[in-house]
Scaffold this active site. Structure first.
Site, mmCIF file in Angstrom:
data_model
loop_
_atom_site.group_PDB
_atom_site.id
_atom_site.type_symbol
_atom_site.label_atom_id
_atom_site.label_comp_id
_atom_site.label_asym_id
_atom_site.label_seq_id
_atom_site.Cartn_x
_atom_site.Cartn_y
_atom_site.Cartn_z
ATOM 1 N N ASP A 105 83.994 42.111 58.088
ATOM 2 C CA ASP A 105 82.456 42.885 57.444
ATOM 3 C C ASP A 105 81.396 42.356 58.236
ATOM 4 O OD1 ASP A 105 82.967 40.183 56.827
ATOM 5 O OD2 ASP A 105 82.141 40.610 54.722
ATOM 6 N N ASP A 108 78.537 36.210 61.663
ATOM 7 C CA ASP A 108 77.490 35.390 61.648
ATOM 8 C C ASP A 108 77.337 34.290 62.574
ATOM 9 O OD1 ASP A 108 74.983 35.052 59.852
ATOM 10 O OD2 ASP A 108 75.933 33.353 59.076
ATOM 11 N N PHE A 157 69.767 38.108 54.907
ATOM 12 C CA PHE A 157 71.118 38.017 54.019
ATOM 13 C C PHE A 157 71.294 39.481 53.298
ATOM 14 C CE2 PHE A 157 74.289 36.904 51.096
ATOM 15 C CZ PHE A 157 74.997 35.917 51.716
#
Ligand code: IMP
Ligand code: MG
Length: 183
Positions: A105, A108, A157
């Site tokens: 997905d 980070d 976020f």
């Protein structure tokens, strides 16, 4: 009646049509790139990659297999992964000799993917590549080579389309930015 997610949503970052159009492009590219290979195994990293996997595979026109793996970071806070990754659920497929494409997905810090790439390369796949829907390059701690990417995003976020906000809202068809004061 406002939807339950609305109080957490600052803005829609990538709407459903834009997501689907980009995923169709990625599917066409992957289909062309792997057309002459004798195998393609998509490995979905749970839980966040599940929406992306199901839409991506509908856009891949060559025969392929899928499998799932669940990973988590030890002592992970709301924002930062500690770098220690644990396998919560391993694959059922044997990857040896297969052309493997990891479907993620978001990348980070890169800790999760760097661990997974090392673990899978030790199992002797014919090739090992990475497809991520989202990339937060500015947050990278461990370098990662990305072969297919949906969107580069800022350091915010996000939730929806597989990504959770406290385990919820994975079902939203778009990627939204979390309103900082709401969490
Ligand atoms: P990394 O190991 O730091 O690269 O973290 C990767 C994992 O952290 C992803 O697979 C997600 O599950 C989670 N993550 C990172 N950023 C976000 C975000 O903005 N929203 C939701 N989950 C995220
Ligand atoms: Mg993930």
């Amino acid at each position: 009646m406002p939807q339950p997610y609305e109080k957490y949503l600052q803005e829609i970052l990538i709407d459903a049509d834009t997501l689907q159009a980009r995923i169709a492009e990625l599917g066409r590219k992957i289909s062309a790139d792997y057309a002459d290979y004798n195998s393609l195994l998509l490995i979905c990293v749970l839980k966040g990659g599940v929406m992306f996997l199901t839409d991506l595979m509908r856009n891949i026109s060559i025969p392929h297999e899928i499998d799932f793996m669940a990973l988590s970071s030890y002592g992970k806070g709301a924002r930062d992964s500690s770098g220690m990754v644990r396998v919560d659920m391993d694959l059922t497929a044997d990857v040896a000799g297969k052309h493997v494409l990891i479907v993620e997905d978001i990348i980070d810090s890169g800790h999760t993917l760097s661990f997974l790439m090392r673990m899978l390369s030790a199992r002797s796949p014919a090739s090992l590549k990475l497809c991520t829907l989202l990339n937060k390059a500015s947050r990278r701690v461990t370098p990662i080579q990305i072969d297919y990417m949906g969107f580069e995003i800022e350091d915010k976020f996000v939730f929806g389309y597989g990504l959770d906000l406290d385990e919820k809202f994975r079902n939203l068809p778009f990627i939204g930015v979390v309103k900082p004061e709401s969490v």
